[in-house]
Every structure is written in C-alpha cells, then in structure tokens.
Scaffold this motif. Structure first.
Motif, short mmCIF file in Angstrom:
data_model
loop_
_atom_site.label_atom_id
_atom_site.label_comp_id
_atom_site.label_asym_id
_atom_site.label_seq_id
_atom_site.Cartn_x
_atom_site.Cartn_y
_atom_site.Cartn_z
N VAL A 44 -9.36 -19.64 -2.31
CA VAL A 44 -9.35 -19.03 -4.16
C VAL A 44 -8.04 -18.02 -3.27
N TYR A 45 -6.81 -17.91 -4.02
CA TYR A 45 -5.72 -17.31 -3.47
C TYR A 45 -5.49 -16.41 -4.32
N SER A 46 -4.84 -15.03 -3.91
CA SER A 46 -4.50 -14.10 -5.26
C SER A 46 -3.21 -13.01 -4.60
N TYR A 47 -2.62 -12.53 -5.13
CA TYR A 47 -2.23 -11.39 -5.37
C TYR A 47 -2.73 -10.57 -6.19
N VAL A 48 -3.51 -8.70 -4.88
CA VAL A 48 -4.36 -8.34 -5.57
C VAL A 48 -3.59 -6.59 -4.97
N ASP A 49 -3.67 -5.90 -5.97
CA ASP A 49 -3.48 -4.05 -5.82
C ASP A 49 -2.27 -4.40 -5.49
N ALA A 50 -1.65 -4.36 -6.48
CA ALA A 50 0.34 -4.55 -6.25
C ALA A 50 0.65 -2.97 -5.98
N LYS A 51 1.52 -2.90 -4.95
CA LYS A 51 1.85 -1.26 -4.32
C LYS A 51 2.59 -1.18 -5.22
N GLY A 52 2.82 -0.36 -6.79
CA GLY A 52 4.01 -0.37 -7.35
C GLY A 52 3.65 -0.77 -9.20
#
Ligand code: ZN
Length: 311
Positions: A44-52
């Motif tokens: 399981v992989y994800s983009y998380v906690d986008a900065k901006g």
C-alpha cells in the motif's frame, strides 16, 4: 424552491472554493509529494499530507495504490491530467505490474479529474452508482468552470472527464493476487456517493473525504448524522492505518476527532443560524467553538454559506 436553494448553495459552494483557492495561493507556495508515493504498509502506497493546498495540487487531496502479486488498484486520480500523469510515473517507480482497476472514492473534482489519464493505462474505472450519476450530472460543467475553483487553463490542460464503467450498490471485492481489496459504499456521509477502500491484509483503509485530518473539512454536501455513524462503523473495523482524503496517515483517534468536529460544527452552526442570517456573525461564533486549523475563516465560511444560511 428546492432547486433554487440547491442552486444558491452550489453558487455559494463555488464562491467558497474560489475564496479557498485565493487563500491557498496566499498561504502556500510549496508543491507537494515531489518525493513520490509513500509506503504505508506492505503493498500500500499513497501520497499523504500534501504540503500546500493549492488548487493545482488537488487542494492537497491524497491518492494511492494497492499492489498485489498480479496487478495494481489505484485509489483516486487527483485533479488534472498533468497530476495524473505524474501519478502514473510515480506508480511506475514503485511497480511495473498492470494497473487493472481505478477506484473513485467519490465524485468531487480533486478525486476524479485525472481519470482519463489513468484510463489510458487500460484500467477499468470503478465507483459507486451515485458517483457515476453525480459525475454525469456535474463534472462536465465543473470542468468548463474550473477558473471558479482557482485553476488555470494551464493547470487543466489535457484534462477530460472519464466516467466509471463498473458500479456496485453496496460492496465489491477485488483480488489483485494475494491481495484482497474491499470496496464499501458509505453513503450518506461526506457526499451521497462515497466509498471506502479496505485492504484487510494490511489493516489499512483509504477513507476518501469521510476523513479530513488536521484540515477543516468541506461538509456542505454532507449528511452530518449519517456521516457520524459512518465514522463509528469505520472505527469498528479491523484497521490500524487510515489514509484520509486530505491530511497525514491517521488512526482511529482521528475518526473520533472528526466526529466531534462535525457534531460540534453542526450543532453550533444551527444554533447560530436560528438567531441570525449574518454569515460573519455565525463565523465568529463558530471560530470560537472549533479547534484552530489552517485557513479556518475561509473554510468555515464556505460551509456556512453552502449549508446553513437561509436563502
Ligand atoms: Zn470531497
């Protein structure tokens, strides 16, 4: 009357999103997820906690993948063709297995407008029945009007709507080869078309926008009491890591915080709106009652205008 109310609410929603975009531009300049997908658990992989939370960065929405022995399932597709192409190349940095399924957690633009790029890989697009219905109703008009969401023509270049072609009423299972994925419809909640993506083998869940962590949630399309019940139902699941629609990797404690926030917001907004139809006065009252989070004034105001004012 109902239609007019709906129109006014939609207009308020658009204004809110435009205002939010301006705030995002003012307060954030960093792009997010330049480092690619983050490993959350095995497979399981994800983009998380986008900065901006820039509009061109999908308002900070997360998107991820589940990799099995035979194939990959994608969860959400970000806001534009450009971001979806970067997503595909980040997926390829993790695995060269075929991308077989693309799941939309709900119909909002920051989760579906990259669909056409993912579809080019040959993947099948899957959603709830209502998600497809709502996309058919709204997505083309939203795409024509993305300037109102703070998106430029350049941001949206090459973006085309692609609709889910496989829908299910309540629940569906996918087998990626040694990796089972459960899609569970959770309407009503953040929208009437939401689903969650459960990976039991990894005790991991993609919650879509049913969970915002550390952000004021967009709740103007939501059914608050039902949303609270959905959060309780997720809490009863065998889950350790939760990937929210927006925010960092979360736990069950964040579900409680989300429910408390929604309950407090709804009770306080109703109480204030019964006394006044002045949005600024309601905003002041809510700001005093709610936890401090980034971009509070604009996000809270959008929810007031979209859901609580008498038009
Ligand atoms: Zn959403």
């Amino acid at each position: 009357m109902k239609n007019l109310k709906a129109f006014e609410a939609r207009r308020a929603g658009l204004l809110f999103v435009a205002a939010m975009a301006i705030v995002a531009v003012l307060f954030h300049s960093a792009a997010y997820a330049e480092g690619g997908l983050v490993k959350i658990a095995d497979g399981v992989y994800s983009y998380v906690d986008a900065k901006g939370g820039l509009p061109a960065n999908s308002f900070g929405a997360n998107a991820g993948i589940i990799v099995g022995r035979d194939s990959i399932a994608v969860v959400d597709t970000l806001i534009s063709a450009k971001l979806a192409r970067r997503f595909v190349s980040d997926i390829r940095a993790v695995s060269d297995k075929p991308i077989r399924y693309v799941i939309n957690t709900h119909s909002h633009l920051d989760h579906t407008f990259g669909n056409s790029e993912l579809a080019k890989t040959g993947a099948i697009l899957i959603s709830s029945e209502n998600c497809r219905i709502n996309m058919k109703k709204n997505s083309e008009a939203v795409l024509k009007n993305t300037a109102a969401y703070g998106l430029t023509a350049q941001d949206m270049e090459g973006t085309a709507i692609a609709y889910p072609t496989v829908m299910f009423p309540d629940r569906m299972s996918l087998d990626l080869g040694d990796m089972r994925v459960e899609l569970i419809s959770v309407a009503e909640s953040h929208t009437d078309d939401s689903l969650i993506v459960y990976v039991p083998g990894a005790k991991t869940l993609f919650a879509g926008d049913i969970l915002f962590t550390g952000y004021h949630p967009y709740l103007a399309d939501g059914d608050i009491p039902a949303w609270g019940k959905s959060l309780d139902a997720i809490k009863a699941m065998d889950v350790e890591k939760i990937i929210p629609g927006h925010g960092p990797v979360s736990t069950k404690k964040d579900l409680d915080d989300m429910k408390s926030y929604l309950t407090l917001f709804d009770a306080k907004a109703r109480e204030l709106a019964a006394k006044t139809n002045n949005a600024d006065v309601i905003l002041d009252g809510l700001k005093k009652a709610l936890p401090a989070r980034p971009e509070g004034a604009m996000l809270i105001m959008g929810n007031i205008k979209g859901k609580y004012l008498r038009h």
